[in-house]
Structure formats: C-alpha cells, structure tokens
Motif scaffolding. Structure first.
Motif, PDB file in Angstrom:
ATOM      1  N   SER A  22       5.433   7.975  -8.964  1.00 11.52           N
ATOM      2  CA  SER A  22       5.831   8.770 -10.198  1.00 11.52           C
ATOM      3  C   SER A  22       7.156   7.926 -10.871  1.00 11.52           C
ATOM      4  CB  SER A  22       6.336  10.079  -9.763  1.00 11.52           C
ATOM      5  OG  SER A  22       7.238  10.693 -10.744  1.00 11.52           O
ATOM      6  N   TYR A  23       7.951   7.397  -9.853  1.00 10.66           N
ATOM      7  CA  TYR A  23       9.212   6.934 -10.632  1.00 10.66           C
ATOM      8  C   TYR A  23       8.741   5.462 -11.121  1.00 10.66           C
ATOM      9  CZ  TYR A  23      13.585   4.497 -10.277  1.00 10.66           C
ATOM     10  OH  TYR A  23      14.999   4.198 -10.614  1.00 10.66           O
ATOM     11  N   GLY A  24       7.947   4.554 -10.405  1.00  8.92           N
ATOM     12  CA  GLY A  24       7.712   3.394 -11.173  1.00  8.92           C
ATOM     13  C   GLY A  24       6.154   3.420 -12.008  1.00  8.92           C
ATOM     14  N   SER A  25       5.750   4.605 -12.169  1.00  8.33           N
ATOM     15  CA  SER A  25       4.633   4.757 -13.119  1.00  8.33           C
ATOM     16  C   SER A  25       3.509   3.680 -12.455  1.00  8.33           C
ATOM     17  CB  SER A  25       4.676   4.297 -14.633  1.00  8.33           C
ATOM     18  OG  SER A  25       5.041   5.489 -15.113  1.00  8.33           O
ATOM     19  N   LEU A  26       3.258   3.830 -11.234  1.00  8.28           N
ATOM     20  CA  LEU A  26       2.325   2.895 -10.593  1.00  8.28           C
ATOM     21  C   LEU A  26       0.738   3.600 -10.812  1.00  8.28           C
ATOM     22  CD1 LEU A  26       4.120   2.194  -7.304  1.00  8.28           C
ATOM     23  CD2 LEU A  26       4.324   0.939  -9.498  1.00  8.28           C
ATOM     24  N   GLY A  27      -0.209   2.556 -10.542  1.00  6.50           N
ATOM     25  CA  GLY A  27      -1.545   2.825 -10.626  1.00  6.50           C
ATOM     26  C   GLY A  27      -1.994   3.371  -9.224  1.00  6.50           C
ATOM     27  N   SER A  28      -3.188   3.755  -9.178  1.00  7.55           N
ATOM     28  CA  SER A  28      -3.762   4.443  -8.155  1.00  7.55           C
ATOM     29  C   SER A  28      -3.689   3.345  -6.678  1.00  7.55           C
ATOM     30  CB  SER A  28      -5.009   4.850  -8.071  1.00  7.55           C
ATOM     31  OG  SER A  28      -5.830   4.145  -8.589  1.00  7.55           O
ATOM     32  N   ASP A  29      -3.551   2.106  -7.143  1.00 10.33           N
ATOM     33  CA  ASP A  29      -3.475   1.061  -6.112  1.00 10.33           C
ATOM     34  C   ASP A  29      -1.946   0.670  -6.012  1.00 10.33           C
ATOM     35  OD1 ASP A  29      -3.101  -0.038  -8.420  1.00 10.33           O
ATOM     36  OD2 ASP A  29      -4.522  -1.774  -8.138  1.00 10.33           O
ATOM     37  N   TYR A  30      -1.015   1.312  -6.547  1.00  9.96           N
ATOM     38  CA  TYR A  30       0.276   1.117  -6.247  1.00  9.96           C
ATOM     39  C   TYR A  30       0.710  -0.211  -6.813  1.00  9.96           C
ATOM     40  CZ  TYR A  30       0.135   4.901  -2.890  1.00  9.96           C
ATOM     41  OH  TYR A  30       0.153   6.113  -2.476  1.00  9.96           O
ATOM     42  N   THR A  31      -0.116  -0.578  -7.910  1.00  8.95           N
ATOM     43  CA  THR A  31       0.456  -1.715  -8.528  1.00  8.95           C
ATOM     44  C   THR A  31       1.104  -1.268 -10.073  1.00  8.95           C
ATOM     45  OG1 THR A  31      -1.753  -2.219  -9.588  1.00  8.95           O
ATOM     46  CG2 THR A  31      -1.061  -3.329  -7.544  1.00  8.95           C
ATOM     47  N   TYR A  32       2.035  -2.039 -10.524  1.00 10.47           N
ATOM     48  CA  TYR A  32       2.488  -1.551 -11.825  1.00 10.47           C
ATOM     49  C   TYR A  32       1.908  -2.980 -13.034  1.00 10.47           C
ATOM     50  CZ  TYR A  32       5.866  -1.687 -15.794  1.00 10.47           C
ATOM     51  OH  TYR A  32       6.278  -1.546 -16.869  1.00 10.47           O
TER      52      TYR A  32
END
Lengths: 538, 538
Positions: free
Chosen positions: B225-235
């Motif tokens: 949420s904080y970093g607006s990451l994708g489902s694979d945790y990449t920005y």
C-alpha cells in the motif's frame, strides 16, 4: 481539463482550442518533461490559454445570426450548473430544473435553521450557531482540479482544507490498540522500523544483487534521516514521535514520548493502514475549501447564470425526445408544468431517472439501471468549546479509526474560536448503512459513544448541537456516489455517453472522478462542447 | 509549556499552579499514556487548568497592598512583550524600551511603504501592493506552541501556513537533476523503491531473524500500500506520481506521468534529502500563521500592554545594577534619557548587550560573547499574477533546491487572487552570507536567475516588486538566531540563566526553541515567574 494533449495532432489541437476546451498553460505544462515538469525553455515558450467557453461569436460565424438554441437542464447540481453557466456565456437560452429547494445537489452545506426531511419522513432541523456549518457532501478540492478554476472565475475565496495532520489520531481497537496514537508518533515508529529493517538487509548484503555500492551508500544516508536511525542503524524512537513535556525555556529541554513500541507491536496495531491516503493524487495536501461553506460554489454559479433561469422545487415527471427537441414535464408547487426546448441535458441521478417516465428506450434504461448508487454519511457535532484545540492541540485534520465512524474531521475553519463543528462520522458503504438504519438520536449516541473512546468525556459533555446526514435517504438524490464496474467508458454505460436524440447526459458518474465536483464539471464541459458542435453543424 | 510534569511531587506541582505556570489540560494530557495519549478515563478526570499569569491578588496575599514593583524591559521583541504583558496583568509597573521604530523584534512583517536601512547604510523601501506582505522573520506556528495560546488570548486570527505541499517542487542540479520534480512524484518513487527493496529482502528470508511470520505478512501488506507495489512487489510507478493528462470526463481516463526513473537515478538525484523535514516536531503540518502578517502578534501584545508603556526608538546605552534596583540609560530622538526601576529584564540580542556599557561583570560579559549570532535571509518577490497557481497548480508550500536560494515559499494567503508575494530565497548560514555581501539589486538578480531555472521566464517577466532582508545587517538585531553549543543550559551560559543583581535575562536564545517565538515566550514566562517569586519573597 487537460484535453488539449489528448488529441492526436495539430489540427485536432487547433480545433479544440477554437471550440474552447483548451486547458491552459498549466495543462500543457503538466504533459511535458521527463519527471513531470517542462524543460524550462519549452515551458516559457508556451502562452497561457485559459479555458474559454463556447462564445456567442461562434454562433454568428455559423450563420445563426445570434439566435441561440434553447436547452433545458435537469438537475441543479454541479454538472447542471456548469452546463448552464458555460452555455449561457455562449448565448444559449438555458433553464435549470432543480427538484430540491436549493441548487448544489450533493454540494450541500448545512447551517443553523436548515430543515431537511428524509425519504422515510424523518426530519431534522439544524441548530448550529451562526457561522458554524457542515459540508454534508463534497468538502475538499485538490489543487489540480478544475473546480478551483471556477472558484477563481466566480470569485469564491478559498482556504486550506486540513486533510492531513501530524497531531491527529489513529485508533484501531480492532487491531488491539488500547489507546489512540498521534499520526506523528505512528509515522515515526513505522518509518523508523522500515528504515531499520531495510538498513539491516542492505548492510548484510542481502540486496547486493539489486544495489551498487553507490546505491547502498545513498540509500543508507536516506534511511538514517528518514527513519531517524541511530549511528548503528537501529530505531529507538526520536523527537519525531512527539514530546510528553514540550521543550521550553532553559531548564526545560523537554521529554520525548516514552514507551516506544516494538516492531511487532507497531505492525500488529496496523497504524500504517491509512498512511498512503495522503499520497493520493486526489487527496494529497494541500487541499482547499471555499471560505464559508462548499455551497459558495453553487451559489456563485447561480448568481452568474441568473436566478431567473433556475427553477427550484421543480421535480421531473416525464422526459420526451421529440423530432425537433424535447418536452420536459415537471411538478412545481403541486402543479404540473411543461417546458419545451431544443435540447436537454439530464444531470439527475441515473437510478432516479430510471424511475421516471421517459422515451429514451430500453438500452438507455438498462444503462441507467446499471449505475448503482453507493452510500456515505456524515454527522456534524457542534461543541461549546474547541477542546480538541485547547486540550489536544489538534487544529484540523482527520482522525482515523477502524470503528464504524470511520473518520473524525476537525474543522478547517474558525481556529481559536469559541465553538466549532466536528464531523463525528464520515463513513461509507456498510458503515454508512449501519447509521442509515438508525434514528437521528441513535446515530448521535452511537457516534458520541465511539468518540468518547478516542477523546474522553468532553466529546459528550461539550456537545451543543448535531445534524446527521445520510445520502441514501435524501430526496431526489438517494445516493452519495456510484458503483460502475469498469469505469464510465465500460460498454454497459455507452448509451449514456452518447446523445439520445436531443437528450445528453452529464454528471460526475460519467467521469473518472466520480463523487468529485471536478468530475461533474469535466463531464459538463464535455457535454456542452458536444452539444455546441452539434448546433454549429446543424 | 508543560512544566507541571517537570516537577517532582505534589508540593512542587501545587506551587507551580499557584504561581501560574500550569500548562493546561493539554500539557497534562500529553504526558500520559503509553503511546502519547491518555487513557480515556484518566484524561476525562482531569480538569482544565489554563495558563494563568501571576495575578495582582498574589501580591495582596503577600502583604504588598497592591503596590507593584517597577520593571524596565529592554527590547520590544516577543520575549520583552510577553514579559511586559504578563507582569502588567499582575500589576507590575512595566516600561518597554525598543530601539527600533516598531515592536516585534525579529517578528517583522514588511509591507508596501516600509523603509529599512541596514547597518551598512543601504536602504530599501518596499513597494508591495496593498494587502501583500512578507514575514521577514518567523512565519510559522506549530500546533503545540504556546504562541497559539497567545493568539487565542489576544484575539489574533490564524490560518494554515502551507509548510508542505505535494505539488511543490524539488530541484537538485548539484546532484545532476536537469529538471524539477514534484514532491508527490519524488515521494512515490523513493517510497516505491524503498518498499520494493524491503519486500524483496523480506520475501527472500534475509530478515527472518528479525521478523515472525505474522510480522512479515503485516509488513508486506503495508509496503504494498505504502509503495504502490504491484502484485509481484515491484514498483513501476503509480498514480501517486501524478498525471500528464488529468482524469476527466468519460473518454479521458487521464495519463499517468511517464518516465519512471530507475532506483539508481532516484537515489542519485537525492530527492529524498528533505523528506524528513515534515516529520519534525516543530515543522510537521499542520502549521499556522496569523491572518494578515506575523506582526499581528506584537501589535496585539502592544495594545494589551498599553502603547503608553512602550518607548520605541529608545536605544540602550548603559545598564547598571544598583543596590536597590537598576539604572537604564538610553537615547531617544537624539536625547539621553535615564530610567530607574526595581528590576530589569534584558531581552536584547546578547552579542549586542556585550557591546553596551554595563556593570554586570566579566562572567556575564564572557557568557554574552559566547552566544554567537547566526544568519538567515529572505527576499520577497511580488508578482503581477499568481502564475504558480495558474500554470503550475501550486497553491502554497515550499520548493526545495540545492542552489543557494535554498527554499522558495509560495504564499499561504491570497489564493486565487491577482497578485502574490513569493519568498524567493529563504536561506541560512553560508548561503545567507552570499546574499548579504550583495546589493539589493544583485540579490534580486541572483534569486530570479535561479528561480527561472525552476519556473521558467515568468519568474522574471511577471515580477512587480521585491524586498530583500538580511538579518545580519539589521540595526539593533544583527542576527537571525544563535549558535550555542551544548544548548542554553551549557555551563558557558549559566550566568545568563541566573539573575544578576536586579537584572534578569530572557529571550529565545535562553530556550530549547531558539529562533521560535515559542522559545522567546517560554523564556519570558520562566523569567517573570522567577522575578515574581523574588518579589513575593522580598
């Protein structure tokens, strides 16, 4: 409002400029530059091109001799008012039909003396003091929103809406919190531990595949500052958390808040749940509000349009396309009235238009019914004293909780004054439904009981007046915003994005900023431009 | 302002309450609770105990029959005015000597028509338009600061000071940036990559020694949420960065800013350099300013004290302790005047008192000389149009740069109006010295040249008036704040924290909030309390 860049070439751009939807230098600027800013020279070369409504001269050029078309606009909310205002500037003969006794639609400011009766027959009269008010509907404006352009054009002064405050509170009893924590403290703890963890991973070599030596050095420098880490890259609290004794004169260095929770405690409390709120393009500070109430905007629109062109208490009962125009039937003061016009812009709530006799056809009806209303509600609590300022040092902002009041808003006006109106709940969806099922007295009791858990007994003892407002129950609106899976351009809504005979549809629901005045205005601008193009071509 | 909790027991507390430095329920509240908030029941039991100045009745109780002591206060800045105000309420006979032609000291608001001549003989007259002003000195108030209590007590309305703005810019050419970036974009990128890196480290097991399975799950939820990451945790960017085409009506979903920089580029640009600024206990939003200029505070103080008790243009030339009081010599209108009183509170700049004949002794002189002045400066730039609002959609806030202008402040008042005053540089230390060495015309040129690099040519072409203000060069002040290694309680300054004969010292430099009005007020409150205790005991 940045449509100029949405076109596909010079001729498209010139066309848009001529019909008057150029977005100004700001919009052009916003499209340039690698990081969102124009190269200085390129920007400097741009001339300002403010929004210009379709002008009377356009008609003259088309050989209409200055005789404008007539347009009946159903709904005196922001979409309807924008339509009437812009078409009026262009010389169109507009009539606005508003079912309620005032313009604004969901832009509604409640003041002392205001009486409202819900669709279930329950009425309330607000007894707020003079100068005190609550914005029951929209309450905030982002800097980039076109709404501010209208505030400028219409002379509506603005002030900061306090959308975020480091001194406001977070309280998640559902996650085991036993007392509220200030935002500043929660941020210090979350950012401190995030920084500590990432420093550890970086220093241990776990991210060597991702980071060069330079990256690592720069990242660690940032994390130490951002997370207030010690020289060993651990987080043990910092002045960012706040003080139990504020620093003062010599002899009073102050005492930082003690009791730094553990990493596990911080993440278990879920205090970071709402941290990304303030990063939203629509919600990031700075935000603004009109001075004296959000309804200064519809009031200013109405003055500019001409009050004589607006009929309030005029409820639509039938809408008919005809071969050369529209026939609109409505009731006013118990009498049935009929108005004919060349065109109609229907801005009323789609699920309410669906209930009204019309000849727009089954595809339109299906599309109207596909737009589902969503619910939201607020309660205004006027207090005899501004105890949140005096006792808590909270001058505006929002307290977040996982209780069903959802949000407490401290007022963004009247600081240091005697009285003030807190929004005691601003909730949506299921939480809003809980309160809609209650009487006003029950809503008040539920909201105050929860508020006391956060703020103590003054939340009850200092109370002077209250007014609860559930959009689900408001006549002629019956909703706060809209559920439209796939967005406004999804196929289900296509019939509403096209003129049906002589009827055009406008409203925030036909925009990507549903529930925002920016959305309503943008939709209205699109529709008046389409309508004008049509008149020019006719 | 939270001194009650600084004592060590009931009798100390009762004593403080009696002499009137109780800090109010807010201060009590602030000391309680594990996370900085009181348990509700405990807080609710507290009664409000607002600040009370020493009162005349205290004297009566001590058998003085209402006859108060006389006090001469040197310096009409915030410390001096607070002293005179509080002692005046308690019945003391106060006289304020202010060397300049107005009270306020470093609390200085410059308006059109104001003429100021620096110690080097260079004069400027401001030609700002009516209603436009710059606060040359203090400009912001944190919610917890005692200054706001005086705004309430003295009837000074306040409004938000826009200390942080997601739409403001960051520009670090010294780190290779070729164009400015908005705060919202920089934050999205930095927080995005920080979140991605920490997610990777967490998911790879590199932090298994630090985190339980529950911790990991909660941390990852937060980071996404904080970093607006994708489902694979990449920005890969997000709407938090902003839009090149704003979302609008149907057909205009908007276009997110393109060109997401790499992690290496983001950290090399050092855009995160100032992110922790907004977490500071003294700087975190919400911040406030008096409506109409910061000098509304000294003006209100002066009205409450009584203008007849304040002598302006009265420059100290000699200060003598005597056996039973003080003898203060000053010049006014070219004539030497002498005033005798029971006590003196010296609030003038310590390095200037050190230059003035006095009989306070060598230890005091050494201590006065140990307090070194520090420098800061601002330039006010009035523009014919508010192009930063129209073109850049920046409604207040601060742009940060590593150029020597340091900070650009957009005005926190007059939004949507015709004109406005930007603070074109607010710089300190070596950067301030650069500008102090220039003529006003050279300062303007240097500031505008740098501003054009950030904002384009309107920064020059729309300019209407300017006024530059270097605290180093201001007569009777010659400094912005103070360098005091070890803080105000370090041994080097001990002689200033003790009454010397009948002379007491007060000022922000004798506080832990140097350069803040809160510090000056806190110091004054401490000193008037000491002086009053002394009178009571005499």
């Amino acid at each position: 409002m940045a449509q100029p860049q949405h076109g596909s070439g010079t001729s498209r751009r010139a066309f848009l400029r001529n019909v008057g939807i150029a977005g100004g230098a700001g919009a052009m600027f916003a499209t340039m530059g690698a990081l969102g800013l124009a190269p200085t020279a390129a920007y400097a070369a741009e001339k300002e091109a403010p929004f210009r409504a379709p002008r009377r001269s356009d008609f003259t050029l088309q050989g209409r001799g200055g005789k404008a078309a007539s347009v009946v606009i159903i709904g005196g909310g922001i979409a309807g008012l924008t339509s009437a205002y812009e078409l009026g500037k262009a010389g169109y003969d507009c009539t606005v039909l508003e079912a309620r006794d005032r313009v604004g639609g969901r832009n509604l400011t409640v003041r002392g003396g205001d009486s409202l009766t819900d669709i279930n027959g329950v009425g309330q009269t607000a007894s707020f003091s003079k100068g005190q008010y609550m914005n029951a509907g929209p309450a905030r404006l982002a800097q980039w929103m076109v709404t501010l352009d209208y505030c400028r054009e219409l002379g509506v002064p603005i002030e900061v809406f306090t959308n975020s405050n480091a001194s406001a509170l977070i309280y998640n009893p559902g996650y085991g919190m036993t007392a509220p924590v200030r935002y500043r403290t929660a941020k210090a703890d979350v950012y401190g531990y995030v920084s500590e963890l990432l420093s550890k991973a970086t220093n241990s070599g776990a991210l060597d595949g991702e980071l060069t030596a330079d990256d690592k050095e720069r990242l660690l420098t940032f994390l130490k500052s951002y997370g207030s880490l010690g020289s060993d890259y651990t987080y043990t609290g910092s002045e960012h958390r706040g003080f139990s004794v504020d620093p003062g004169a010599s002899g009073t260095p102050g005492e930082e808040l003690s009791g730094v929770p553990s990493l596990a405690e911080v993440f278990a409390s879920n205090v970071g749940r709402t941290f990304s709120f303030e990063f939203g393009y629509d919600q990031a500070m700075l935000m603004f509000q009109p001075v004296g109430g959000m309804d200064q905007i519809p009031k200013a629109f109405a003055r500019a349009i001409g009050e004589e062109k607006i009929r309030t208490g005029a409820a639509l009962t039938d809408l008919k396309n005809t071969a050369d125009g529209v026939v609109v039937t409505y009731t006013q003061d118990g009498r049935t009235q009929v108005i004919k016009a060349d065109y109609c812009i229907a801005t009323l709530a789609p699920h309410l238009l669906a209930r009204t006799p019309h000849n727009l056809g089954s595809e339109v009806q299906t599309a109207l019914l596909a737009v589902k209303p969503s619910y939201a509600s607020k309660i205004g609590l006027e207090y005899k004293s501004r105890w949140w300022e005096k006792d808590f040092k909270i001058f505006g902002g929002i307290t977040e909780t996982d209780m069903d009041l959802d949000h407490i808003w401290y007022p963004s006006y009247g600081h240091l004054g005697e009285r003030g109106v807190i929004i005691g709940y601003y909730n949506t969806g299921a939480h809003s439904e809980v309160y809609s099922a209650l009487t006003p007295a029950q809503r008040l009791e539920r909201a105050v009981t929860q508020g006391v858990m956060i703020h103590g007994s003054k939340y009850r003892t200092e109370l002077a007046a209250s007014f609860s407002h559930q959009w689900k129950l408001v006549p002629y609106l019956e909703g706060a915003w809209h559920s439209m899976p796939g967005g406004p351009d999804a196929p289900a809504y296509a019939p509403l994005n096209t003129a049906q005979g002589n009827v055009h549809f406008a409203g925030d629901y036909l925009s990507y900023l549903d529930a925002w005045q920016h959305g309503a205005i943008s939709s209205a601008r699109k529709i008046v431009t389409e309508l004008h193009q049509r008149v020019l071509a006719s």
